[in-house]
Design an enzyme around this catalytic site. Structure first.
Site, PDB file in Angstrom:
ATOM      1  N   LYS A   1     -25.558  -4.305  34.995  1.00 12.26           N
ATOM      2  CA  LYS A   1     -25.939  -4.660  33.633  1.00 12.26           C
ATOM      3  C   LYS A   1     -25.697  -6.054  33.859  1.00 12.26           C
ATOM      4  O   LYS A   1     -24.694  -6.570  34.369  1.00 12.26           O
ATOM      5  CB  LYS A   1     -25.255  -4.056  32.605  1.00 12.26           C
ATOM      6  N   VAL A   2     -26.582  -7.070  33.248  1.00 11.27           N
ATOM      7  CA  VAL A   2     -26.622  -8.263  33.192  1.00 11.27           C
ATOM      8  C   VAL A   2     -26.160  -8.755  31.667  1.00 11.27           C
ATOM      9  O   VAL A   2     -27.382  -8.439  30.780  1.00 11.27           O
ATOM     10  CB  VAL A   2     -27.467  -9.049  33.915  1.00 11.27           C
TER      11      VAL A   2
ATOM     12  N   LYS B   1     -23.041 -10.524  35.387  1.00  8.95           N
ATOM     13  CA  LYS B   1     -23.259  -9.240  36.020  1.00  8.95           C
ATOM     14  C   LYS B   1     -22.196  -8.378  36.132  1.00  8.95           C
ATOM     15  O   LYS B   1     -21.289  -8.630  36.880  1.00  8.95           O
ATOM     16  CB  LYS B   1     -23.831  -9.621  37.429  1.00  8.95           C
TER      17      LYS B   1
ATOM     18  N   ASP C   1     -36.102  -8.113  49.175  1.00  9.94           N
ATOM     19  CA  ASP C   1     -36.244  -7.611  47.656  1.00  9.94           C
ATOM     20  C   ASP C   1     -36.876  -8.716  46.670  1.00  9.94           C
ATOM     21  O   ASP C   1     -36.605  -8.916  45.783  1.00  9.94           O
ATOM     22  CB  ASP C   1     -34.859  -7.107  47.022  1.00  9.94           C
TER      23      ASP C   1
END
Length: 626
Positions: free
Chosen positions: A1-2, A17, A112
């Site tokens: 989660k940020v 983060k 990514d």
């Protein structure tokens, strides 16, 4: 989660983060990615890559504190606009290629690259995030082999999906997919129902979804070269950067290498001086941390103060009046006109002439005021210098000091301040005084009781002995879900809900009151290691166990705002933040406690309570005086 956070010492917002320790221990993949992301971001520094500021650890979570990108996620921008204009997509793709070229030169393959990992800063520039899947062979001493199947299938190169040997050119393919998504709002290769085998076959056959007719031939040529399924025919990152379409109408500076470390001459000397003289940091420590780009609280304070200074200077150059509304008060104007002494001299001479005319008008005999009403002018037509009523005369006399203080306002002299802590204004309003330098903390002193001072002696001695130069830990409200309620440090406060990287209005960002400072307790540990702990809520509080961060602690009340950014305000720090490369999650079994000097109370002889009959008095000398 940020999540979006607030650095208390500087007042700047950051991105935090959060990684759950329970998940990291169960899944070694998460732990490996966490270690890799922190180490790579400390080695890499580029204007199109997010800056890692601090790494924190609590009992249940790890926290990566990074710079905040207020522009939000590029995905949301494409979703709102359906697609981007070609000139805008060209700008973003060029910045992305520059960031990836910098990574490849350092031996890092991102693996990514997708729209979700592209953020926008306040100047609408690309910021690349998420290095958890990056391969860094030859740098950190370990890496995934270049045959690991990872990343998002829609953005992955064909050789990666086929589990073949691949190289840095997989990032070039991903850039082509991102370019297609920016120009069209969709993905180039899609299959229904989803199947990796069918997706791979579409990529190999170059069966790309149809392109819109508004795209220029040069852009289509660049796109097809990036989406070449054969890695031998696909251009590398340097060749992609030299494409003609990317350099059309480009008026920026030529391509130059960006150093991964800040040079000594590039340091902001004003910020370093402020940290060493005002905030109590050691000058050599600040220099070493910044030059090595080591994520810690010192690095976070430097970058946040430097960004705040840059924003302040940019706002100073903006016009004073926008849309016929003045956004700067007279105190700001006095600071601005210090730079131009000639204009001040002209204003000063004009003000003196006006004062002389007013004094001559006041010298007119009062007989003129007693003339007949037929020779008088009406009240509404009376000049300002000759009032016909006594009331306005008193008001004019009472405001003489105000006219003197602002009629010849000198930016080289002090501004007259009222007793209420406000300064007088030309518009007869009271404007709150604001510090001209937003980086200098305002010291506020409060008088504490004698009982609180005794507790402060014990607390202050321990703080000076440890002299931690980092930050304090969070306290949780709900122990069942620590990630939802934890905050990595009292220097960082979590704002609102998990970030979706979409631009939000400033009024929507509110501080969530989820902190209970009364339950935290500092550890007596070495200055380089101090774990975050949580005291039992059922245990009674005592002066020895009182937390310095508690609202009832005298050490916190004395300098609650003056030393927020200083290392003396620091209480504890996790093992994770003080890591070096390869030491982020290393276990430490011993905690060395420094032997400090004994408190004053332990060296004093014990005090005994005296009864009324304990002391004897000779009353013979007092006879006759009663």
């Amino acid at each position: 989660k940020v999540r979006e956070g607030l650095h208390v010492g500087t007042g700047e917002k950051v991105a935090v983060k959060v990684i759950d320790k329970k998940k990291a221990k169960k899944d070694t993949y998460v732990t490996k990615n966490l270690r890799r992301e922190g180490q790579i971001q400390q080695m890499i520094r580029h204007p199109n890559i997010t800056q890692l500021l601090d790494i924190l650890e609590t009992e249940n979570s790890y926290y990566l504190v990074m710079e905040l990108c207020p522009g939000g996620n590029l995905m949301h921008k494409i979703y709102e606009k359906k697609r981007l204009e070609e000139h805008e997509a060209r700008k973003y793709i060029r910045q992305l290629i520059l960031a990836v070229e910098h990574l490849h030169r350092a031996g890092v393959v991102h693996r990514d690259l997708k729209i979700e990992n592209l953020l926008l800063d306040e100047n609408n520039n690309i910021k690349l995030i998420d290095f958890g899947l990056s391969n860094c062979a030859g740098i950190l001493g370990y890496s995934d082999p270049f045959s690991t199947q990872c990343g998002s299938p829609a953005y992955a190169a064909p050789e990666l999906l086929a589990r073949k040997k691949y190289g840095p050119k997989v990032d070039v393919w991903s850039i082509g997919v991102n370019m297609y998504a920016m120009l069209t709002g969709t993905l180039p290769f899609t299959v229904e129902p989803f199947s990796l085998r069918a997706l791979y076959q579409k990529m190999v056959d170059k069966d790309m979804n149809p392109l819109p007719t508004h795209i220029s031939p040069a852009a289509i040529s660049c796109l097809r070269s990036l989406l070449e399924p054969d890695p031998l025919k696909r251009p590398n990152i340097q060749q992609a950067l030299a494409n003609r379409w990317l350099n059309d109408n480009y008026h920026g500076k030529g391509h130059h290498t960006f150093p991964n470390r800040i040079h000594l001459e590039d340091l902001s000397q004003s910020v370093v001086l402020h940290m060493s003289e005002k905030l109590g940091y050691k000058h050599s420590d600040v220099i070493n941390v910044i030059l090595s780009n080591r994520a810690c609280h010192t690095l976070a304070v430097y970058f946040l103060l430097n960004w705040k200074l840059e924003h302040y200077l940019v706002n100073m150059r903006k016009p004073d009046i926008n849309d016929n509304v003045c956004h700067k008060n007279q105190f700001h104007q006095s600071e601005k006109y210090k730079m131009n002494k000639n204009s001040y001299e002209e204003r000063r001479s004009k003000d003196l002439e006006k004062r002389g005319e007013q004094q001559q008008q006041r010298a007119i005999p009062r007989k003129l005021e007693k003339c007949s009403p037929s020779h008088r002018q009406s009240t509404c037509l009376t000049p300002q210098g000759h009032s016909s009523s006594k009331g306005p005369i008193k008001e004019r006399r009472s405001s003489k000091s105000e006219r003197e203080s602002f009629g010849g306002l000198s930016p080289f002299h002090e501004v007259r301040i009222t007793k209420t802590g406000c300064m007088n204004s030309c518009s007869l309003e009271y404007l709150e005084i604001q510090s001209p330098d937003p980086r200098t903390p305002k010291i506020m002193r409060r008088q504490d009781s004698h009982s609180q001072e005794t507790v402060n002696v014990n607390m202050g001695s321990r703080i000076r002995e440890t002299h931690l130069n980092v930050v304090r830990s969070f306290e949780s409200v709900n122990r069942e879900d620590q990630i939802e309620s934890l905050s990595p440090n009292h220097q960082y406060r979590v704002l609102g809900s998990p970030m979706s990287f979409s631009p939000r209005h400033s009024s929507e960002r509110t501080l969530s009151p989820i902190f209970h400072f009364d339950n935290t307790s500092p550890l007596k540990g070495h200055s380089n290691q101090a774990s975050f702990t949580y005291d039992d809520k059922s245990s009674p509080s005592s002066p020895e166990s009182m937390s310095p961060t508690s609202p009832h602690s005298p050490s916190c009340n004395n300098n609650i705002s003056g030393n927020l950014g200083s290392p003396n305000c620091v209480r504890s720090r996790g093992r994770f933040p003080m890591m070096g490369i390869g030491q982020m999650l290393r276990k430490r079994n011993q905690v060395v406690s420094p032997k400090g000097e004994k408190p004053l109370e332990t060296r004093m002889p014990p005090l005994h309570q005296m009864s009324p009959g304990y002391a004897s008095f000779n009353s013979s000398d007092m006879n006759g005086f009663c």
